[in-house]
Design a protein around this motif. Structure first.
Motif, short mmCIF file in Angstrom:
data_model
loop_
_atom_site.label_atom_id
_atom_site.label_comp_id
_atom_site.label_asym_id
_atom_site.label_seq_id
_atom_site.Cartn_x
_atom_site.Cartn_y
_atom_site.Cartn_z
N ALA A 84 0.84 -1.20 0.00
CA ALA A 84 0.00 0.00 0.00
C ALA A 84 0.87 1.25 0.00
CB ALA A 84 -0.93 -0.01 1.21
N ALA A 85 1.99 1.18 0.68
CA ALA A 85 2.87 2.35 0.75
C ALA A 85 3.71 2.53 -0.51
CB ALA A 85 3.79 2.22 1.97
N GLU A 86 4.11 1.43 -1.15
CA GLU A 86 5.02 1.52 -2.30
C GLU A 86 4.31 1.64 -3.63
OE1 GLU A 86 7.58 -1.88 -1.96
OE2 GLU A 86 8.24 -1.28 0.04
N ALA A 87 3.28 0.85 -3.86
CA ALA A 87 2.49 0.86 -5.10
C ALA A 87 3.34 1.02 -6.35
CB ALA A 87 1.43 1.96 -5.03
N SER A 88 4.21 0.03 -6.61
CA SER A 88 5.08 0.12 -7.78
C SER A 88 5.05 -1.19 -8.57
CB SER A 88 6.51 0.42 -7.35
OG SER A 88 6.99 -0.60 -6.50
N GLY A 89 4.59 -1.13 -9.81
CA GLY A 89 4.61 -2.29 -10.71
C GLY A 89 3.83 -3.48 -10.19
N ASN A 90 3.98 -4.59 -10.89
CA ASN A 90 3.33 -5.83 -10.47
C ASN A 90 4.06 -6.40 -9.27
OD1 ASN A 90 1.45 -5.66 -12.49
ND2 ASN A 90 2.58 -6.98 -13.89
N ARG A 91 3.28 -6.87 -8.33
CA ARG A 91 3.87 -7.41 -7.10
C ARG A 91 3.37 -8.83 -6.90
NH1 ARG A 91 5.45 -3.87 -2.24
NH2 ARG A 91 6.46 -5.41 -0.96
N TYR A 92 4.31 -9.72 -6.61
CA TYR A 92 4.01 -11.12 -6.41
C TYR A 92 4.56 -11.57 -5.07
CZ TYR A 92 3.34 -10.72 -11.42
OH TYR A 92 2.92 -10.31 -12.66
N VAL A 93 3.93 -12.61 -4.52
CA VAL A 93 4.37 -13.18 -3.25
C VAL A 93 4.57 -14.68 -3.45
CG1 VAL A 93 3.80 -13.61 -0.83
CG2 VAL A 93 3.13 -11.46 -1.91
N MET A 94 5.68 -15.17 -2.95
CA MET A 94 5.99 -16.60 -3.01
C MET A 94 6.14 -17.13 -1.59
SD MET A 94 9.48 -18.40 -4.39
CE MET A 94 9.10 -18.72 -6.09
N LEU A 95 5.44 -18.21 -1.28
CA LEU A 95 5.66 -18.92 -0.04
C LEU A 95 6.61 -20.06 -0.37
CD1 LEU A 95 2.03 -19.13 1.41
CD2 LEU A 95 3.75 -17.34 1.74
N LEU A 96 7.77 -20.05 0.25
CA LEU A 96 8.82 -21.01 -0.09
C LEU A 96 9.20 -21.82 1.14
CD1 LEU A 96 10.75 -21.77 -2.48
CD2 LEU A 96 12.38 -20.15 -1.50
N ASN A 97 9.16 -23.13 1.01
CA ASN A 97 9.58 -23.98 2.12
C ASN A 97 11.08 -23.88 2.33
OD1 ASN A 97 6.96 -24.84 2.46
ND2 ASN A 97 7.29 -26.85 1.53
N ASN A 98 11.50 -23.97 3.58
CA ASN A 98 12.92 -23.82 3.90
C ASN A 98 13.78 -24.98 3.42
OD1 ASN A 98 12.14 -25.76 5.75
ND2 ASN A 98 12.95 -24.70 7.54
N ASP A 99 13.20 -26.05 2.97
CA ASP A 99 14.00 -27.17 2.44
C ASP A 99 14.16 -27.08 0.92
OD1 ASP A 99 11.38 -27.79 1.73
OD2 ASP A 99 11.54 -29.90 2.28
N THR A 100 13.80 -25.93 0.35
CA THR A 100 13.88 -25.74 -1.09
C THR A 100 15.16 -25.00 -1.46
OG1 THR A 100 11.48 -25.52 -1.17
CG2 THR A 100 12.70 -24.72 -3.08
N GLU A 101 15.76 -25.42 -2.56
CA GLU A 101 16.87 -24.68 -3.14
C GLU A 101 16.43 -24.26 -4.54
OE1 GLU A 101 20.78 -26.35 -2.64
OE2 GLU A 101 20.19 -27.20 -0.69
N VAL A 102 16.54 -22.98 -4.81
CA VAL A 102 16.03 -22.38 -6.04
C VAL A 102 17.12 -22.39 -7.11
CG1 VAL A 102 15.14 -20.22 -7.02
CG2 VAL A 102 14.48 -20.91 -4.70
N GLU A 103 16.77 -22.85 -8.29
CA GLU A 103 17.72 -22.80 -9.40
C GLU A 103 17.93 -21.35 -9.82
OE1 GLU A 103 17.22 -25.53 -12.57
OE2 GLU A 103 16.66 -27.17 -11.23
#
Length: 176
Positions: A84-103
């Motif tokens: 609400a404060a920033e309002a810049s571009g498209n914003r996405y949220v990812m819920l990531l498990n701590n046992d994940t390693e991202v390529e």
């Protein structure tokens, strides 16, 4: 340029959290990235690891282990307030498990997909195990009594390609 907030919930797995954060922060992305770690009352070195090795991560220390949903909601409330404060571009949220390693390119590929498919509201990416095989936990159908019965009796393993018996992990579908 899009903005991606990544929320990682942790409980007593500093070892996994370290690898997860390293992979996220080492990924190549052309988008704005914020990483949130919610620690659910860990008694191991998790909080110290984040503070010492990943000061760029926003750390929320939950004094109680309130579980997956409530823990993630702590960060999601902060993200909504920031949006609400920033309002810049498209914003996405990812819920990531701590046992994940991202390529390295996974975050950009995810954002590119979302940007080119604006009708999509949620994404469950294909997850691979370290040996390259599909992590069956990344796709499941709704756990009806019938679907659960097929799994518990072993029918889903006996007939994984069956549209009837393979519904628990959708093993009858193409993994791609």
């Amino acid at each position: 340029m899009a903005h991606l907030d990544i929320v990682i919930l942790n409980y007593n797995r500093g070892d996994l959290l370290r690898n997860c954060l390293r992979s996220v922060l080492d990924s190549r992305t052309s988008h704005t990235l914020k990483v949130w770690v919610v620690d659910n009352a860990s008694t191991d070195e998790s909080v110290a690891i984040v503070r010492a090795e990943f000061p760029q991560a926003r750390l929320i220390v939950n004094p109680r282990n309130t579980g997956f949903s409530a823990g993630n909601n702590l960060a999601l409330r902060e993200i909504i307030a920031a949006e609400a404060a920033e309002a810049s571009g498209n914003r996405y949220v990812m819920l990531l498990n701590n046992d994940t390693e991202v390529e390295a390119d996974a975050l950009d590929l995810l954002i590119e997909y979302l940007e080119s498919h604006p009708a999509v509201g949620a994404v469950g990416p294909k997850l691979l195990l370290f040996d390259g095989s599909l992590d069956l936990a990344c796709r499941r159908s709704f756990p009806t009594p019938t679907v659960s019965f097929y799994r518990m009796t072993g029918l889903s393993k006996l007939f994984p390609r069956s549209a009837r018996f393979g519904r628990y992990n959708l093993t009858y579908l193409d993994p791609d």
